[in-house]
Motif scaffolding. Structure first.
Motif, PDB file in Angstrom:
ATOM      1  N   ALA A   1       0.822  -1.210   0.000  1.00 30.54           N
ATOM      2  CA  ALA A   1       0.000   0.000   0.000  1.00 30.54           C
ATOM      3  C   ALA A   1       0.853   1.255   0.000  1.00 30.54           C
ATOM      4  O   ALA A   1       0.514   2.243  -0.668  1.00 30.54           O
ATOM      5  N   PHE A   2       1.982   1.239   0.712  1.00 27.23           N
ATOM      6  CA  PHE A   2       2.804   2.441   0.748  1.00 27.23           C
ATOM      7  C   PHE A   2       3.538   2.670  -0.578  1.00 27.23           C
ATOM      8  O   PHE A   2       3.861   3.801  -0.919  1.00 27.23           O
ATOM      9  N   VAL A   3       3.770   1.598  -1.334  1.00 26.45           N
ATOM     10  CA  VAL A   3       4.341   1.772  -2.674  1.00 26.45           C
ATOM     11  C   VAL A   3       3.278   2.337  -3.615  1.00 26.45           C
ATOM     12  O   VAL A   3       3.568   3.202  -4.451  1.00 26.45           O
ATOM     13  N   SER A   4       2.047   1.869  -3.484  1.00 23.79           N
ATOM     14  CA  SER A   4       0.959   2.426  -4.282  1.00 23.79           C
ATOM     15  C   SER A   4       0.773   3.906  -3.975  1.00 23.79           C
ATOM     16  O   SER A   4       0.574   4.726  -4.888  1.00 23.79           O
ATOM     17  N   SER A   5       0.848   4.265  -2.690  1.00 27.22           N
ATOM     18  CA  SER A   5       0.726   5.671  -2.305  1.00 27.22           C
ATOM     19  C   SER A   5       1.880   6.490  -2.874  1.00 27.22           C
ATOM     20  O   SER A   5       1.690   7.625  -3.341  1.00 27.22           O
TER      21      SER A   5
ATOM     22  N   GLU B   1      -2.774   1.057   8.912  1.00 30.10           N
ATOM     23  CA  GLU B   1      -1.887   1.559   7.863  1.00 30.10           C
ATOM     24  C   GLU B   1      -1.210   2.867   8.285  1.00 30.10           C
ATOM     25  O   GLU B   1      -1.840   3.775   8.809  1.00 30.10           O
ATOM     26  N   TYR B   2       0.085   2.931   8.023  1.00 27.58           N
ATOM     27  CA  TYR B   2       0.848   4.145   8.336  1.00 27.58           C
ATOM     28  C   TYR B   2       1.465   4.766   7.084  1.00 27.58           C
ATOM     29  O   TYR B   2       1.177   5.905   6.733  1.00 27.58           O
ATOM     30  N   GLY B   3       2.314   4.010   6.397  1.00 22.09           N
ATOM     31  CA  GLY B   3       3.090   4.576   5.306  1.00 22.09           C
ATOM     32  C   GLY B   3       2.243   5.164   4.196  1.00 22.09           C
ATOM     33  O   GLY B   3       2.538   6.251   3.684  1.00 22.09           O
TER      34      GLY B   3
ATOM     35  N   ILE C   1       0.099   8.348  16.222  1.00 16.42           N
ATOM     36  CA  ILE C   1       0.827   7.607  17.249  1.00 16.42           C
ATOM     37  C   ILE C   1       2.313   7.543  16.901  1.00 16.42           C
ATOM     38  O   ILE C   1       3.178   7.691  17.777  1.00 16.42           O
ATOM     39  N   VAL C   2       2.631   7.312  15.635  1.00 18.73           N
ATOM     40  CA  VAL C   2       4.032   7.264  15.220  1.00 18.73           C
ATOM     41  C   VAL C   2       4.703   8.606  15.487  1.00 18.73           C
ATOM     42  O   VAL C   2       5.833   8.670  15.988  1.00 18.73           O
TER      43      VAL C   2
ATOM     44  N   LEU D   1       6.135  -2.286   7.709  1.00 21.80           N
ATOM     45  CA  LEU D   1       6.946  -1.073   7.828  1.00 21.80           C
ATOM     46  C   LEU D   1       6.996  -0.539   9.256  1.00 21.80           C
ATOM     47  O   LEU D   1       8.070  -0.324   9.805  1.00 21.80           O
ATOM     48  N   THR D   2       5.826  -0.347   9.880  1.00 26.56           N
ATOM     49  CA  THR D   2       5.774   0.376  11.152  1.00 26.56           C
ATOM     50  C   THR D   2       6.543  -0.330  12.257  1.00 26.56           C
ATOM     51  O   THR D   2       7.412   0.277  12.906  1.00 26.56           O
TER      52      THR D   2
END
Length: 514
Positions: free
Chosen positions: A109-113, A197-199, A213-214, A456-457
């Protein structure tokens, strides 16, 4: 037609050793939930109350709830609609579109973003979060819906048509109710992903509880503010679990016998063929085309592949993800064995602990392990062991589900025959049952390894100093707006994901064909 049944040996109770091992593992898996409870107890409600009931938390709550309330129905619409088109209609090139629809799972998902943020720099906020999340996660509904549709008895639909119902009425009144479990299960998984999800959301500047939170962790190192946000996020996750269980109810969806052996008669799309093809083309372009095009475009900029950390990052990713996959299978084995061979309240309780732990976002798991290691086991702080333990907690259900199914399908009679020939119980299981579990072991390990490689997180918070994985290196370069340097790591992540996604697709088709 002959229906055979596999006998489950309820008469022989589980061994004390198996129960003890499963109970110890379940206790370890509940550490993140214990962390949330301890935050409330240690900090005190007097300190937490103003931190929870403040405007910033209200904003995060609105963002997160809207993301789930709007995102889950959209993923259900795309997942169920896509599965129905490729499985139940005269859509041209159905096999091709079936693969296209599952392809986004190979793109983290973070690569898609990253792909969308570099292609459309103005993307941000709730609309951007919905776009990226829905395109990345709708296959989590599509796969179980596809498997369910393949397993439906076409005689049910034919009976409905014989009563005068049209194609759309048959879908709404016969097919859709049979998809209830697939929709609820897939929707729950999507909702938990959205909460965790974070990234993907950090890239497009969309604030949720996890991103906040991160940020709090980085500024206050798991202080009261981060704990307060973690309590609210955990309550949201557990509420989703309870709500899904209540919505699922106790309705039975199984049939006796093999049903009709012929394939279902596909629904003729007629004039809707062109709009359906156009919609699938747009979906494939948005979910797969845009991220891949962005990655290829940035790869073409200069000497992107000359990243000295790439070989090391690939090696460490394989080692950590492989360790997480193996550890997850070792933990899943006693829990799956107890559930499949000795079903009962105790087995359900111990198995349920794994789902409760996995339902909590990775950031909560990471904060729990940081707190426990610093206070109780400082020697394990920021070690590979802690990273692997986090992977097990987060991705254990991916290993547990296929392994439990494999054990349930392994004939107990074969073990009993081996024991009648003089083999001790353990040796009989190793010689007879374990070889039958190889496909399930491989599937579970692949799925857990895929999640660990893309995680990732928890990796950012728990990995030893100097550790570089493909996900963390990608994040480091992309968050610094060095998109060309991030592109090779994105390609490596996608290539690592393809085999596991292909296995998931093949498993869904085999399951539906039974």
């Amino acid at each position: 037609m002959t229906v055979t049944s596999v006998r489950t040996p309820r008469s022989s109770p589980p061994s004390i050793a198996l129960i003890v091992v499963a109970a110890v593992l379940a206790a370890v898996l509940l550490v993140p939930l214990g962390y949330v409870v301890s935050v409330v107890a240690d900090v005190g409600w007097g300190t937490l109350e103003p931190l929870i009931f403040r405007p910033r938390v209200g904003e995060l709550l609105v963002n997160t709830v809207l993301l789930v309330v709007l995102g889950v129905p959209l993923t259900v619409l795309l997942g169920v609609g896509g599965a129905w088109l490729v499985e139940r209609t005269t859509l041209p090139g159905r096999r091709f579109w079936a693969i296209v629809l599952v392809a986004p799972l190979a793109i983290p998902a973070f690569v898609s973003s990253y792909g969308w943020a570099s292609a459309v720099p103005s993307i941000h906020g709730l609309s951007g979060g919905l776009l990226v999340a829905v395109l990345a996660y709708y296959p989590l509904v599509y796969l179980p819906a596809l498997a369910t549709l393949r397993g439906l008895d076409p005689a049910l639909e034919e009976s409905a048509r014989s009563l005068g119902l049209g194609s759309w009425a048959v879908f709404a009144r016969v097919v859709l109710p049979q998809l209830r479990l697939a929709i609820l299960g897939g929707g729950l998984i999507v909702a938990l992903h959205l909460l965790a999800e974070y990234g993907a959301f950090a890239f497009i500047r969309f604030d949720t509880f996890t991103t906040a939170i991160v940020v709090q962790y980085q500024s206050t190192f798991a202080g009261p503010a981060a704990g307060a946000l973690g309590v609210v996020l955990s309550v949201l996750c557990l509420t989703l679990l309870v709500g899904e269980a209540a919505a699922r109810g106790r309705a039975r969806y199984a049939r006796v016998g093999s049903g009709a052996v012929r394939a279902a008669v596909p629904v003729r799309l007629g004039t809707l063929t062109a709009p359906a093809l156009l919609a699938l083309t747009a979906l494939g372009a948005a979910a797969v085309g845009v991220p891949l095009a962005s990655v290829v475009r940035w790869l073409a900029h200069g000497s992107s592949w000359s990243q000295p950390e790439l070989p090391s990052a690939l090696t460490q990713t394989v080692l950590l993800a492989g360790g997480g996959a193996i550890a997850a299978m070792l933990v899943a084995l006693p829990l799956a064995w107890l559930t499949a061979r000795h079903p009962g309240p105790l087995a359900r309780l111990l198995e349920g602990s794994s789902y409760v732990a996995a339902s909590l976002p990775a950031i909560i798991v990471a904060l729990a392990l940081v707190t426990v290691t610093l206070r109780v086991l400082p020697g394990l702080y920021q070690t590979a062991f802690t990273v692997v333990l986090a992977y097990v907690m987060i991705f254990l259900p991916r290993a547990l589900v296929p392994l439990r199914a494999g054990i349930a399908q392994a004939p107990v009679a074969l073990e009993e025959m081996a024991r009648s020939l003089g083999y001790p119980p353990l040796l009989a299981r190793l010689r007879v049952t374990v070889p039958l579990l190889v496909p399930s072991l491989a599937a579970g390990a692949a799925l857990a390894g895929l999640g660990a490689a893309n995680e990732l997180t928890a990796t950012l918070l728990l990995a030893p100093t100097g550790t570089r994985t493909l996900a963390t290196q990608f994040w480091s370069q992309a968050s610094a707006i060095d998109y060309p340097a991030a592109a090779p790591y994105a390609v490596a992540l996608i290539l690592l994901s393809v085999p596991a996604v292909a296995l998931m697709y093949a498993q869904s088709r085999r399951w539906g064909a039974r």
